[in-house]
Write a protein that holds these residues in place. Structure first.
Motif, PDB file in Angstrom:
ATOM      1  N   GLU A  75      -1.067 -28.036   9.043  1.00  0.00           N
ATOM      2  CA  GLU A  75      -2.258 -27.830   9.870  1.00  0.00           C
ATOM      3  C   GLU A  75      -1.891 -27.006  11.096  1.00  0.00           C
ATOM      4  N   ARG A 116      -3.261 -19.336  19.694  1.00  0.00           N
ATOM      5  CA  ARG A 116      -3.239 -20.328  18.622  1.00  0.00           C
ATOM      6  C   ARG A 116      -4.009 -19.804  17.410  1.00  0.00           C
ATOM      7  N   GLN A 117      -5.141 -19.146  17.703  1.00  0.00           N
ATOM      8  CA  GLN A 117      -5.955 -18.592  16.618  1.00  0.00           C
ATOM      9  C   GLN A 117      -5.165 -17.568  15.808  1.00  0.00           C
ATOM     10  N   MET A 130      -2.944 -19.468  13.462  1.00  0.00           N
ATOM     11  CA  MET A 130      -3.739 -20.064  12.389  1.00  0.00           C
ATOM     12  C   MET A 130      -4.140 -19.011  11.361  1.00  0.00           C
ATOM     13  N   ASP A 131      -4.595 -17.860  11.875  1.00  0.00           N
ATOM     14  CA  ASP A 131      -5.032 -16.803  10.960  1.00  0.00           C
ATOM     15  C   ASP A 131      -3.857 -16.293  10.131  1.00  0.00           C
ATOM     16  N   ASN A 142      -3.478 -18.689   7.383  1.00  0.00           N
ATOM     17  CA  ASN A 142      -4.639 -18.625   6.491  1.00  0.00           C
ATOM     18  C   ASN A 142      -4.648 -17.379   5.616  1.00  0.00           C
TER      19      ASN A 142
END
Lengths: 305, 415
Positions: free
Chosen positions: B189, B379-380, B383-384, B387
């Protein structure tokens, strides 16, 4: 000068009844006008000014011309968000209108359970959007928590990655938004249907016109004002979509990979996560322009009627 | 004899009266965000401080976390800012540049004292020659593991190395007939604490460094960064021990007893302490094959508001001194569960032997503190990055390169 003041005070202004009434009216009208001026119009106009500046809330805004716009239009992220926003609009509005009209059309014909069914359709509309978004968010979870996937799994069908898919996340969110707004549209359509004089239908029946023709030649044309209103209302709603998206994707707002992010969420993040107020204002101006164009379009369509 | 007693008593009375009169009625405001245990702990600290410092009243003002930064900034613009305020270390740049904070006075807080008596991570509060705040407590990461699931899988100890972590996670993972996870061995996560783990721990353990020393330049776009990302994403793509979004989020899966292991911070202790269905344990983050360990530490510091001056500034200084005293730190540990920011208060025998605090404290000694410029945006990016590999099948190399470019663009905005 002093003499002048005292005489003026002594001679109370004698106004006619009409002037006094007008003054009263304006005194009351001034309140909402003032309120809207300060709360709505001034900030709206100020956004145009801010969109030309670089401002992080703390140091004073610095004028940078059109740089915010240049950067915005050059950014692939912005265009992705722009496409998302229009996907919500272009897919969401027709589907929700067709659905709500169909529901209203048939609901209008039944007597048994009419009020109960109507209430069921209306219920989502009065439920808090964020609470509903969270319920749907859990529906969409992978097994073992998600209801939909658990049922699919029990039927031997592989799980479906609703909110974790770059393809299906946006439609999944749209479904909840359509469902939430359906009740309102059904009620408005039903009111529209009721306002069509029965005599038209009676005359058509006597002439032996079929159901389908009645629908096409009488019902739909006479429903036009209602339909136009709902198209505009629902378009604006989809262009401003935020609650559902934000609440269903809080772990990765507007994700995965920005595929569900609407313009309003982008504005929120630019303004209140990154504190780029100027850039956020530029995005707001874009949204404002789109909304304005759609509203003008509505006026134009209504006028040609 | 008698008269001298009386005289002494009178003198004492006069002195006390004088002291009261001199410090009479100084009220200072302390601001922090709403989090129940933190507010409670602060209430207790204020009570003790006011007892020790008659004449000073501290008023605690709190706001929801989501509004907090905006409130501070807005109040500062209006000249109504707090005298002492709590801030995340990552906001320091914003707050210093925006004139929200004033530097800590050197007489009350000499650099030498700060540098010898606090954990070195407080260096993140220094700008130029000045410190702009000091923490009461610090937080670090550790591996939480579900003892019931470990027992069921016949595993005795939590993994000590990254390789062991993969093997352990495999043994813990359970799937149903349709291939859906019913229990994940390890939560995956990035949106949780994994992005910190990846950034400051994994990248370093694979031989790299996430950023240049002043954190203004991204340096993970190299073999080490790629290897770290490959190892991380393979948890899902190769070893299939967990996936993002399982049970909505990692900590929810762990709470529900459906995750064998998860990486989280001290701040999660309060929430996990209410778990009743199973026992859980805490272990240090696993080392790499060479035994190299790292950790990510962060903290909320207390700083002095720019508007405080004169008597109020004096009182604010006193209050800040108290908030950063070992006594306050111990209370904060007991009430909030966050680790003391002074080694002297943190590394006591009792704390180190504590099965829960021990691993977190051990992590503090070799922890890094990222200087974030726009934490959520950075942080994004991470995450990307994950992903793109998980959802779009992009190669790890390309995804890391894209992430590095995106993050550098964010950092460049602040240079």
């Amino acid at each position: 000068m002093a003499f002048d003041d005292t005489t003026r005070a002594a001679r109370a202004p004698r106004l006619s009844m009409r002037t006094r009434r007008a003054l009263w009216v304006w005194a009351f009208l001034a309140l909402p006008v003032l309120f809207y001026g300060v709360i709505r119009f001034y900030p709206t106009l100020d956004a145009f000014r801010l969109s030309l500046t670089n401002w992080n809330l703390m140091s004073p805004p610095k004028f940078i011309g059109l740089q915010n716009y240049r950067e915005m239009f050059a950014s692939p992220d912005f265009w992705q968000v722009f496409r998302n926003t229009f996907a919500y609009l272009v897919i969401g509005t027709p589907i929700s209108l067709v659905l709500s009209f169909t529901v209203a059309y048939f609901l209008d014909r039944i007597r048994f359970g009419h009020a109960f069914l109507r209430a069921l359709y209306f219920l989502p509309y009065i439920t808090t959007a964020s609470a509903m978004a969270w319920v749907w968010r859990w529906f969409y979870q992978p097994a073992p928590t998600g209801v939909i996937n658990s049922v699919l799994g029990a039927l031997g069908i592989g799980g479906m990655e609703f909110l974790r898919s770059t393809t299906w996340a946006l439609p999944s969110i749209m479904v909840t938004a359509i469902w939430a707004g359906l009740g309102f549209q059904v009620i408005i359509f039903m009111a529209g249907l009721r306002s069509i004089p029965q005599t038209y239908y009676e005359a058509a029946r006597i002439d032996g016109v079929g159901d389908w023709a009645i629908l096409r030649k009488i019902t739909l044309p006479l429903l036009k004002p209602t339909t136009v209103f709902l198209v505009v209302f629902s378009s604006i709603g989809f262009l401003r979509i935020f609650d559902q998206v934000y609440n269903m994707t809080t772990n990765d707002p507007g994700g995965p990979l920005g595929t569900t992010k609407p313009l309003v969420l982008m504005i929120y993040q630019t303004a209140f996560n990154s504190y780029q107020m100027g850039a956020a204002a530029a995005q707001t101006v874009v949204l404002f322009t789109i909304l304005l164009l759609i509203s003008l379009l509505q006026l134009w369509i209504l006028r040609t009627r | 004899m008698k008269s001298s007693l009386i005289r002494a008593g009178l003198l004492a009375g006069v002195a006390m009266f004088g002291a009261n009169a001199a410090a009479a009625d100084v009220e200072i405001e302390y601001w922090q965000y709403i989090y129940e245990t933190r507010v409670n702990a602060m209430d207790q600290l204020i009570e003790k401080f006011e007892e020790q410092n008659p004449g000073i009243t501290v008023k605690q003002v709190t706001f929801p976390y989501a509004d907090y930064q905006t409130r501070v900034i807005a109040a500062n613009m209006a000249g109504k800012g707090p005298d002492v305020l709590q801030l995340f270390y990552g906001w320091t740049d914003n707050f210093v540049n925006g004139g929200v904070l004033q530097p800590l006075p050197k007489d009350a807080f000499p650099d030498e004292m700060i540098e010898t008596e606090f954990f070195p991570i407080v260096g993140a509060m220094k700008r130029g020659d000045d410190y702009y705040g000091l923490p009461t407590a610090v937080r670090s990461l550790a591996l939480f593991y579900n003892k019931a699931l470990f027992e069921k899988a016949g595993i005795e100890n939590p993994p000590a190395t990254l390789d062991e972590l993969v093997e352990t996670a495999k043994a813990l993972t359970e799937t149903d007939a349709g291939g859906n996870y019913t229990t994940v061995g390890m939560t995956v996560e990035m949106g949780g604490q994994d992005h910190q783990w990846w950034r400051e721990v994994l990248v370093r353990q694979f031989g790299g460094a996430p950023y240049s020393d002043d954190y203004s330049e991204v340096t993970y776009d190299d073999a080490a960064g790629i290897a770290a990302t490959k190892w991380y994403t393979e948890l899902t793509t190769e070893h299939k021990v967990g996936a993002t979004g399982f049970m909505d989020e990692g900590q929810a899966a762990f709470r529900a007893g459906r995750a064998g292991m998860t990486i989280d911070g001290t701040f999660r202790l309060g929430s996990f302490s209410t778990i009743e269905d199973f026992e859980w344990g805490v272990a240090e983050l696993p080392a790499n094959a060479d035994g190299l360990r790292s950790n990510y530490a962060s903290y909320f510091a207390n700083g002095l508001g720019a508007g405080a001056e004169g008597e109020e500034l004096e009182a604010a200084e006193k209050f800040l001194t108290y908030l950063t005293s070992p006594e306050a730190m111990q209370l904060w540990l007991e009430v909030v569960g966050e680790l003391p920011a002074r080694p002297e208060a943190a590394l006591t025998e009792a704390n180190l032997a504590d099965p829960v605090y021990g691993p977190f404290l051990a992590g503090l000694e070799y922890a890094h503190t990222t200087t974030f410029f726009d934490e959520q945006a950075q942080r994004q990016v991470t995450m990307d990055m994950a992903n793109r590999v998980f959802l779009q099948g992009q190669s790890v190399e390309d995804s890391v390169a894209e992430a590095a470019a995106d993050e550098q663009a964010i950092l460049d905005r602040f240079q």
